[in-house]
Design an enzyme around this catalytic site. Structure first.
Site, mmCIF file in Angstrom:
data_model
loop_
_atom_site.group_PDB
_atom_site.id
_atom_site.type_symbol
_atom_site.label_atom_id
_atom_site.label_comp_id
_atom_site.label_asym_id
_atom_site.label_seq_id
_atom_site.Cartn_x
_atom_site.Cartn_y
_atom_site.Cartn_z
ATOM 1 N N LYS A 126 34.037 46.184 45.602
ATOM 2 C CA LYS A 126 35.172 46.508 46.479
ATOM 3 C C LYS A 126 36.439 46.665 45.640
ATOM 4 O O LYS A 126 36.489 46.233 44.485
ATOM 5 C CB LYS A 126 35.338 45.403 47.524
ATOM 6 C CG LYS A 126 35.696 44.042 46.949
ATOM 7 C CD LYS A 126 35.573 42.942 48.005
ATOM 8 C CE LYS A 126 35.911 41.581 47.413
ATOM 9 N NZ LYS A 126 35.483 40.480 48.299
ATOM 10 N N TYR A 137 66.640 41.179 31.216
ATOM 11 C CA TYR A 137 67.344 40.932 32.480
ATOM 12 C C TYR A 137 67.579 39.449 32.698
ATOM 13 O O TYR A 137 66.694 38.619 32.486
ATOM 14 C CB TYR A 137 66.514 41.463 33.657
ATOM 15 C CG TYR A 137 66.492 42.962 33.779
ATOM 16 C CD1 TYR A 137 67.656 43.681 34.045
ATOM 17 C CD2 TYR A 137 65.302 43.660 33.626
ATOM 18 C CE1 TYR A 137 67.629 45.055 34.164
ATOM 19 C CE2 TYR A 137 65.265 45.053 33.749
ATOM 20 C CZ TYR A 137 66.438 45.742 34.016
ATOM 21 O OH TYR A 137 66.408 47.093 34.126
HETATM 22 C C1 LIG Z 1 34.641 39.593 47.563
HETATM 23 C C2 LIG Z 1 33.471 38.871 48.116
HETATM 24 C C3 LIG Z 1 32.507 38.307 47.278
HETATM 25 C C4 LIG Z 1 32.666 38.243 45.778
HETATM 26 O O1 LIG Z 1 33.448 37.109 45.463
HETATM 27 P P1 LIG Z 1 33.740 36.690 43.952
HETATM 28 O O2 LIG Z 1 34.506 35.429 44.071
HETATM 29 O O3 LIG Z 1 34.557 37.798 43.363
HETATM 30 O O4 LIG Z 1 32.419 36.555 43.294
HETATM 31 C C5 LIG Z 1 31.379 37.745 47.871
HETATM 32 N N1 LIG Z 1 31.227 37.737 49.207
HETATM 33 C C6 LIG Z 1 32.151 38.240 50.047
HETATM 34 C C7 LIG Z 1 31.935 38.178 51.510
HETATM 35 C C8 LIG Z 1 33.302 38.821 49.533
HETATM 36 O O5 LIG Z 1 34.223 39.314 50.360
#
Ligand SMILES: *Cc1c(COP(=O)(O)O)cnc(C)c1O
Length: 367
Positions: A38, A258
């Site tokens: 994702k 800054y």
């Molecule tokens: C994003 C996600 C994962 C992966 O989690 P990580 O901590 O990056 O391994 C697993 N399960 C679900 C439902 C997620 O949304």
């Protein structure tokens, strides 16, 4: 071809991602593993990552139909799970057409699936809220919801899933409680199960079950604050690197950048790297955040600007314009930068902005 007017780039080590996927499989040898890609594979380039894993991955997981279609349109044929399911009933037509797998986490989604008229059988992952309290069916509702889906003539395979709130705290009783709630919800139902994100793959063998869902570990960052033995085999998959565009010497009492946040307390050689918060480098990084110049670790000094970062080159007499600067990667751990900046590697990776070219070790990513 001119990719960018600046020396900044994110190098993506696809071989490291494959290594990390294999590690996830080795740690949970009886489970299949959905590679979570994702958010453009946590900023690493979803299409390229999926292609690098396609011949071995049991499947992929994404956050939306749009992310799934991007993979299908690039020829990825592996199973793809929509982690939050569909957001409107009309998306089930896309699920049908693109042969996606849906999470069902609420009664509305359950009704949409039951009343759909797909051209083929649908696979669903039923999400149970075992304690995250974000999405998911109440544990008591699982039995009846499962029965309705199992009886539906256009539903094929079912998996029960849940997600941990505190798996990154090894041994924490909350995760044990979530496991127990999940077990109880499934009581008497024979169904494949999926619970483990990266942290659970690495630290909670009881949670491995039939399908794991590695995300951050694929990209080489440990999900833990403290050292966990299994996480030491992870290989960083992104090197964010730039170059020095200025080297100058300041006198004691002179301030940098800054707000004059950093004031030199001795003769100080200051380098400027072409990277800033508009590229995704955290603006809140404090003085002392690690950074590497020509492979040597030093620290940032002064506030992060939009396009520039000031760093301490004192003692590096050979530092010159054009020298390589690593913001995170193999020398500077993304977790160390994240911790200094009060955030997590997930946010650093996904925050790398569009103007930073992603370069695979073998080729440029994307167009
Ligand atoms: C994003 C996600 C994962 C992966 O989690 P990580 O901590 O990056 O391994 C697993 N399960 C679900 C439902 C997620 O949304």
């Amino acid at each position: 071809m001119i990719n960018s007017a600046r020396p900044l780039r994110a190098r993506i080590h696809l071989d490291a991602i494959l290594h990390n996927y294999r590690l996830a499989k080795r740690l949970a040898p009886s489970a299949r593993a959905l590679a979570v890609v994702k958010a453009n594979a946590y900023g690493h380039g979803a299409v390229e990552v999926a292609r690098a894993l396609a011949s071995e991955a049991d499947g992929f997981a994404v956050a939306s139909v749009g992310e799934a279609l991007e993979l299908r349109e690039s020829g990825i044929a592996n199973p793809i799970l929509l982690l939050e399911g569909v957001f409107a009933p009309k998306e089930i037509a896309v699920v049908d057409r693109a042969a996606l797998t849906m999470v069902v986490h609420c009664h509305e989604q359950l009704d949409w699936v039951l009343s759909a008229r797909p051209s083929r059988l649908l696979d669903c992952w039923i999400k149970i809220d075992s304690g995250m309290h974000r999405v998911g069916l109440a544990p008591e509702a699982f039995g009846a919801s499962h029965a309705r889906l199992a009886a539906c003539p256009h539903v094929a395979r079912l998996v029960a899933m849940s997600h941990f709130a505190r798996a990154d705290e090894p041994g924490h009783p909350y995760t044990r409680m979530q496991l127990a709630v999940f077990e109880r919800a499934l009581d008497g139902v024979s169904i494949d199960a999926s619970l483990a994100n990266s942290a659970a793959i690495l630290a909670w063998p009881d949670a491995h079950r039939d399908w794991t869902r590695p995300g951050i570990m694929l990209y080489g960052a440990s999900p833990f604050v403290d050292d966990v033995p299994a996480a030491t085999d992870l290989r960083p998959a992104m090197t964010l690197e730039s170059a020095l565009i200025s080297v100058r010497d300041l006198a004691p009492g002179e301030a940098v950048g800054y707000g004059g946040r950093f004031v030199c307390d001795r003769p100080t050689r200051v380098g400027v790297a072409a990277v800033g918060y508009a590229d995704g480098y955290p603006r809140h990084a404090p003085d002392g955040t690690p950074v590497a110049v020509k492979g040597r670790i030093t620290r940032i000094i002064g506030r992060v600007s939009m396009d520039m970062l000031t760093l301490d080159l004192t003692g590096m007499d050979d530092a010159r314009i054009g020298d390589r600067v690593e913001l995170w990667g193999k020398t500077v751990s993304a977790n160390d930068v994240a911790q200094a900046s009060d955030t997590i590697a997930y946010q650093l990776f996904t925050g790398v902005s569009r103007r930073v070219p992603l370069i695979a070790d073998s080729a440029r990513i994307g167009s």
